[in-house]
Design a protein around this motif. Structure first.
Motif, PDB file in Angstrom:
ATOM      1  N   TYR A 167       0.823  -1.221   0.000  1.00 37.61           N
ATOM      2  CA  TYR A 167       0.000   0.000   0.000  1.00 37.61           C
ATOM      3  C   TYR A 167       0.852   1.264   0.000  1.00 37.61           C
ATOM      4  CZ  TYR A 167      -3.942  -3.088   0.979  1.00 37.61           C
ATOM      5  OH  TYR A 167      -4.904  -4.064   0.882  1.00 37.61           O
ATOM      6  N   ARG A 168       2.072   1.170  -0.514  1.00 37.36           N
ATOM      7  CA  ARG A 168       3.037   2.279  -0.412  1.00 37.36           C
ATOM      8  C   ARG A 168       2.561   3.560  -1.102  1.00 37.36           C
ATOM      9  NH1 ARG A 168       4.573  -1.641  -3.753  1.00 37.36           N
ATOM     10  NH2 ARG A 168       5.172  -1.201  -5.913  1.00 37.36           N
ATOM     11  N   SER A 169       1.693   3.457  -2.094  1.00 38.37           N
ATOM     12  CA  SER A 169       1.250   4.668  -2.794  1.00 38.37           C
ATOM     13  C   SER A 169      -0.006   5.289  -2.169  1.00 38.37           C
ATOM     14  CB  SER A 169       0.968   4.342  -4.267  1.00 38.37           C
ATOM     15  OG  SER A 169      -0.088   3.392  -4.356  1.00 38.37           O
ATOM     16  N   SER A 170      -0.509   4.696  -1.078  1.00 39.97           N
ATOM     17  CA  SER A 170      -1.788   5.147  -0.515  1.00 39.97           C
ATOM     18  C   SER A 170      -1.658   6.055   0.697  1.00 39.97           C
ATOM     19  CB  SER A 170      -2.644   3.930  -0.121  1.00 39.97           C
ATOM     20  OG  SER A 170      -2.963   3.149  -1.259  1.00 39.97           O
ATOM     21  N   TYR A 171      -0.466   6.098   1.313  1.00 38.97           N
ATOM     22  CA  TYR A 171      -0.330   6.874   2.546  1.00 38.97           C
ATOM     23  C   TYR A 171      -0.552   8.368   2.304  1.00 38.97           C
ATOM     24  CZ  TYR A 171       1.720   2.435   3.819  1.00 38.97           C
ATOM     25  OH  TYR A 171       1.909   1.094   4.009  1.00 38.97           O
ATOM     26  N   PHE A 172      -1.372   8.971   3.180  1.00 36.34           N
ATOM     27  CA  PHE A 172      -1.705  10.395   3.158  1.00 36.34           C
ATOM     28  C   PHE A 172      -2.474  10.806   1.892  1.00 36.34           C
ATOM     29  CE2 PHE A 172       2.150  10.096   5.799  1.00 36.34           C
ATOM     30  CZ  PHE A 172       1.630  10.577   6.988  1.00 36.34           C
ATOM     31  N   THR A 173      -2.805   9.873   1.027  1.00 31.59           N
ATOM     32  CA  THR A 173      -3.602  10.192  -0.154  1.00 31.59           C
ATOM     33  C   THR A 173      -4.902   9.382  -0.126  1.00 31.59           C
ATOM     34  OG1 THR A 173      -2.350   8.537  -1.426  1.00 31.59           O
ATOM     35  CG2 THR A 173      -1.640  10.837  -1.591  1.00 31.59           C
ATOM     36  N   ARG A 174      -4.777   8.060  -0.237  1.00 30.76           N
ATOM     37  CA  ARG A 174      -5.970   7.209  -0.201  1.00 30.76           C
ATOM     38  C   ARG A 174      -6.240   6.671   1.205  1.00 30.76           C
ATOM     39  NH1 ARG A 174      -5.414   3.071  -5.042  1.00 30.76           N
ATOM     40  NH2 ARG A 174      -7.667   2.815  -4.686  1.00 30.76           N
ATOM     41  N   SER A 197      -2.399   7.058   8.465  1.00 32.81           N
ATOM     42  CA  SER A 197      -1.046   7.029   7.890  1.00 32.81           C
ATOM     43  C   SER A 197       0.003   7.319   8.954  1.00 32.81           C
ATOM     44  CB  SER A 197      -0.942   8.051   6.753  1.00 32.81           C
ATOM     45  OG  SER A 197      -1.878   7.761   5.736  1.00 32.81           O
ATOM     46  N   LEU A 198      -0.324   8.277   9.848  1.00 31.12           N
ATOM     47  CA  LEU A 198       0.623   8.651  10.910  1.00 31.12           C
ATOM     48  C   LEU A 198       0.868   7.490  11.862  1.00 31.12           C
ATOM     49  CD1 LEU A 198       2.124  11.252  11.878  1.00 31.12           C
ATOM     50  CD2 LEU A 198       0.263  11.559  13.506  1.00 31.12           C
ATOM     51  N   PHE A 199      -0.199   6.855  12.308  1.00 30.00           N
ATOM     52  CA  PHE A 199      -0.045   5.726  13.235  1.00 30.00           C
ATOM     53  C   PHE A 199       0.675   4.560  12.553  1.00 30.00           C
ATOM     54  CE2 PHE A 199      -2.099   5.975  17.416  1.00 30.00           C
ATOM     55  CZ  PHE A 199      -2.598   7.272  17.365  1.00 30.00           C
ATOM     56  N   PHE A 200       0.316   4.287  11.308  1.00 32.92           N
ATOM     57  CA  PHE A 200       0.897   3.120  10.631  1.00 32.92           C
ATOM     58  C   PHE A 200       2.385   3.336  10.340  1.00 32.92           C
ATOM     59  CE2 PHE A 200       1.506   0.071   7.141  1.00 32.92           C
ATOM     60  CZ  PHE A 200       0.871  -1.041   7.665  1.00 32.92           C
ATOM     61  N   LEU A 201       2.723   4.528   9.857  1.00 30.85           N
ATOM     62  CA  LEU A 201       4.111   4.763   9.455  1.00 30.85           C
ATOM     63  C   LEU A 201       5.017   5.102  10.640  1.00 30.85           C
ATOM     64  CD1 LEU A 201       3.612   6.778   6.134  1.00 30.85           C
ATOM     65  CD2 LEU A 201       4.193   4.353   6.409  1.00 30.85           C
ATOM     66  N   VAL A 202       4.531   5.947  11.546  1.00 28.78           N
ATOM     67  CA  VAL A 202       5.395   6.379  12.655  1.00 28.78           C
ATOM     68  C   VAL A 202       5.399   5.349  13.785  1.00 28.78           C
ATOM     69  CG1 VAL A 202       5.845   8.176  14.360  1.00 28.78           C
ATOM     70  CG2 VAL A 202       5.044   8.799  12.067  1.00 28.78           C
ATOM     71  N   ASP A 203       4.198   5.022  14.296  1.00 26.34           N
ATOM     72  CA  ASP A 203       4.145   4.109  15.444  1.00 26.34           C
ATOM     73  C   ASP A 203       4.543   2.682  15.054  1.00 26.34           C
ATOM     74  OD1 ASP A 203       3.557   3.258  18.090  1.00 26.34           O
ATOM     75  OD2 ASP A 203       1.632   2.506  17.399  1.00 26.34           O
ATOM     76  N   GLN A 204       3.959   2.177  13.958  1.00 29.82           N
ATOM     77  CA  GLN A 204       4.191   0.779  13.598  1.00 29.82           C
ATOM     78  C   GLN A 204       5.529   0.571  12.872  1.00 29.82           C
ATOM     79  OE1 GLN A 204       1.420  -1.773  14.152  1.00 29.82           O
ATOM     80  NE2 GLN A 204       1.118  -0.126  15.600  1.00 29.82           N
ATOM     81  N   PHE A 205       5.836   1.457  11.938  1.00 29.25           N
ATOM     82  CA  PHE A 205       7.051   1.232  11.134  1.00 29.25           C
ATOM     83  C   PHE A 205       8.302   1.839  11.787  1.00 29.25           C
ATOM     84  CE2 PHE A 205       9.794   2.635   7.459  1.00 29.25           C
ATOM     85  CZ  PHE A 205      10.374   1.388   7.288  1.00 29.25           C
TER      86      PHE A 205
END
Length: 448
Positions: A313-320, A326-334
Motif C-alpha cells: 500500500y506504499r502509494s496510498s499513505y496520506f492520499t488514499r 497514515s501517521l499511526f501506521f508509518l510512525v508508530d508501527q514502522f
C-alpha cells in the motif's frame, strides 16, 4: 550531530505515542457512547481450519455457548492433512447439504458442503487447500447473514461476544469491528466464570500482558482516533456487503492487516462517513504459543505480514488513507515498531567499539523502562475495569515479572522483528505455522 538529532526525534515520538496509549484509555468509556439497541443482527461466523484437530472442538463449544441466538457457524476445512475433518464428522454428525450461492468471491473449489444433524446452524465446507484468506472468501460466499465474524480455529468466543458485537453495529456507520482477544491458557474455571491466573510459564505470561496492553490500551486509542492498524484475525466482525465491495480477503501472509487497510482505503474513497470500531467487551480466548520456538514462528510471520502491507500500500499513505491512519501506521508501527528494533539491537555492538554516547543511551533506555513499567501497571488497572480481576498474589507475581518482561522478553521480541523484516525479502509469503497444543483446561457448556 545529525545522528543525535535523529535519535532524539525518534525517542520523543516514542514517548508521545506511549503517553497517548497510557492516558486516553484511563478516561475512555465505550459503553457511554453506544446507540440504543433497536435491532438484532444476524451473524455468520466463519472459521478457517487447516490441521486444527486439537482445538476445533473448543472453538465449536464457544459458538454453542453464545447468548445471541441468530447465528450460524461455518467451518471451512481448508484441505487439512490431519484428522480435522474426521473430528468434525464425529462431533457434529454431518450430512451432505446444498445451499445455492450466487456470485461471490474468488476461491478454490469447495468439494462438498455438510450440515450438522445435532446442531443445524453449523455447516462444514470441505475445500481444496488455498490458504486462510481463500478459506475465508469461501465462507463469506456461502454465508447469508448480514454480519460476518472471522474467527480462528484455536479461538473460543466469550458467551456475550455476539451480544456485544450486535450492540456495536447499532451505529450504522460501523462497517467493521475488532474484538478483544485474550490468552486462553491464562484463564481457569468454567466458561462464563473464568478467572485470570498468572501461575503460568513465563513465555505465556509475556504474551498475556502484551495482549492486554495491545487490546485494552493500544487498540482503544487507535479506534478513538480512527486509526486501527489491524483487526485481529483471531476475532473480527464485518458487514457482509462491505466485504463484497472490497472483493474480500487478499491471499497474503497477513490477511487480517490487509483487510483492515482495504477498509481504511474504502472509507476514504467513499466519503469518510463509515468507520472501524473496537469493542473491548466482545471477548474471545485464543491459544498462544507455549514455547519460544513457536512464538518465534508466529512473530516472524506477523512481521512479514506487516512489511508486506507496508510495501503493497506504499502509494496510498496520506492520499488514499487518512492522515491519522497514515501517521499511526508509518510512525508508530514502522518507525518505532520496526526501525527502532534495529537501532536497539545494534546499539550494544556499536558501544563495544565506541564509548561516546553511552550516558545518553543509558538515559534513554532507563526512561523507556520506566515508561514500560508505568504502562504495564496501567494495563493491570484498566484490565480490572474490564472485569479481568487479578488476585493480590497474582498482582505481586506480575510486578515481580515486569523486569523480566521488559529486560528479556521485549528484547527477544525485537530480535524476532529484525529477523522477520529481513527474512521477508528472502521468503515473503512462507507461512511457518506453530503447533497447536490444545491444552486449554476449561470447557464450555453446550447450548440446548
Amino acid at each position: 550531530m545529525v545522528l543525535l538529532l535523529l535519535t532524539f526525534t525518534l525517542f520523543i515520538a516514542f514517548v508521545l505515542f506511549q503517553t497517548v496509549y497510557i492516558l486516553i484509555p484511563l478516561f475512555k468509556n465505550e459503553k457511554k457512547k453506544r446507540s440504543p439497541i433497536t435491532r438484532q443482527h444476524s451473524f455468520s461466523i466463519i472459521v478457517p481450519a487447516y490441521n486444527e484437530e486439537k482445538v476445533i472442538e473448543n472453538c465449536i463449544q464457544g459458538y454453542l455457548h453464545q447468548a445471541h441466538g441468530d447465528a450460524e457457524l461455518i467451518i471451512v476445512n481448508d484441505g487439512s492433512t490431519d484428522a480435522t475433518f474426521d473430528v468434525l464428522k464425529e462431533l457434529l454428525d454431518l450430512h451432505l447439504y446444498h445451499r445455492p450461492c450466487e456470485g461471490g468471491l474468488v476461491h478454490k473449489e469447495v468439494i462438498n458442503v455438510f450440515r450438522s444433524s445435532l446442531h443445524p446452524s453449523i455447516y462444514v465446507l470441505d475445500k481444496v487447500n488455498g490458504g486462510k484468506a481463500d478459506a475465508l472468501n469461501a465462507g463469506i460466499t456461502f454465508s447469508r447473514n448480514e454480519l460476518v465474524v472471522t474467527l480462528d480455529a484455536d479461538s473460543i468466543l466469550g458467551e456475550d461476544a455476539l451480544v456485544e458485537m450486535n450492540a456495536a453495529f447499532q451505529d450504522h456507520r460501523v462497517i467493521a469491528c475488532g474484538g478483544n482477544v485474550l490468552i486462553s491458557q491464562a484463564f481457569s474455571g468454567e466458561m462464563g466464570h473464568l478467572k485470570p491466573t498468572f501461575t503460568i510459564p513465563n513465555v505465556i505470561r509475556y504474551q498475556f500482558l502484551q495482549y492486554l496492553t495491545a487490546f485494552l490500551l493500544h487498540k482503544r486509542v487507535q479506534a478513538a482516533v480512527g486509526a486501527i492498524t489491524v483487526i485481529a484475525g483471531a476475532f473480527g466482525t464485518f458487514r457482509r456487503e462491505t466485504l463484497f465491495h472490497i472483493q474480500g480477503f487478499r491471499s497474503t501472509i497477513g490477511e487480517d492487516m490487509d483487510i483492515t487497510l482495504k477498509l481504511h482505503r474504502w472509507i476514504e474513497e467513499n466519503g469518510r462517513s463509515s468507520r472501524i470500531s473496537f469493542v473491548p467487551s466482545a471477548v474471545c480466548y485464543t491459544e498462544c504459543p507455549d514455547t519460544l520456538k513457536s512464538m518465534f514462528k508466529q512473530r516472524v510471520r506477523w512481521q512479514k505480514a506487516f512489511i508486506d502491507c507496508l510495501i503493497h500500500y506504499r502509494s496510498s499513505y496520506f492520499t488514499r488513507f487518512s492522515w491519522r491512519f497514515s501517521l499511526f501506521f508509518l510512525v508508530d508501527q514502522f518507525v518505532i515498531g520496526t526501525l527502532n528494533a534495529f537501532t536497539v539491537i545494534a546499539a550494544p555492538i556499536v558501544f563495544i567499539f565506541r564509548h561516546d554516547g553511552m550516558t545518553l543511551f543509558l538515559f534513554l533506555g532507563l526512561t523507556a523502562v520506566m515508561l514500560f513499567m508505568y504502562q504495564s501497571i496501567t494495563t493491570i488497572y484498566i484490565s480490572r475495569l474490564h472485569g479481568i480481576r487479578f488476585s493480590k498474589r497474582d498482582i505481586i507475581r506480575i510486578l515481580c515479572f515486569l523486569p523480566v518482561e521488559i529486560g528479556v522478553y521485549r528484547m527477544i521480541n525485537l530480535v524476532f522483528v529484525v529477523y522477520g523484516t529481513l527474512s521477508y525479502f528472502h521468503q515473503p509469503q512462507s507461512w511457518d505455522k506453530f503447533e497447536r497444543s490444545g491444552t486449554v483446561g476449561w470447557k464450555g457448556v453446550k447450548r440446548a
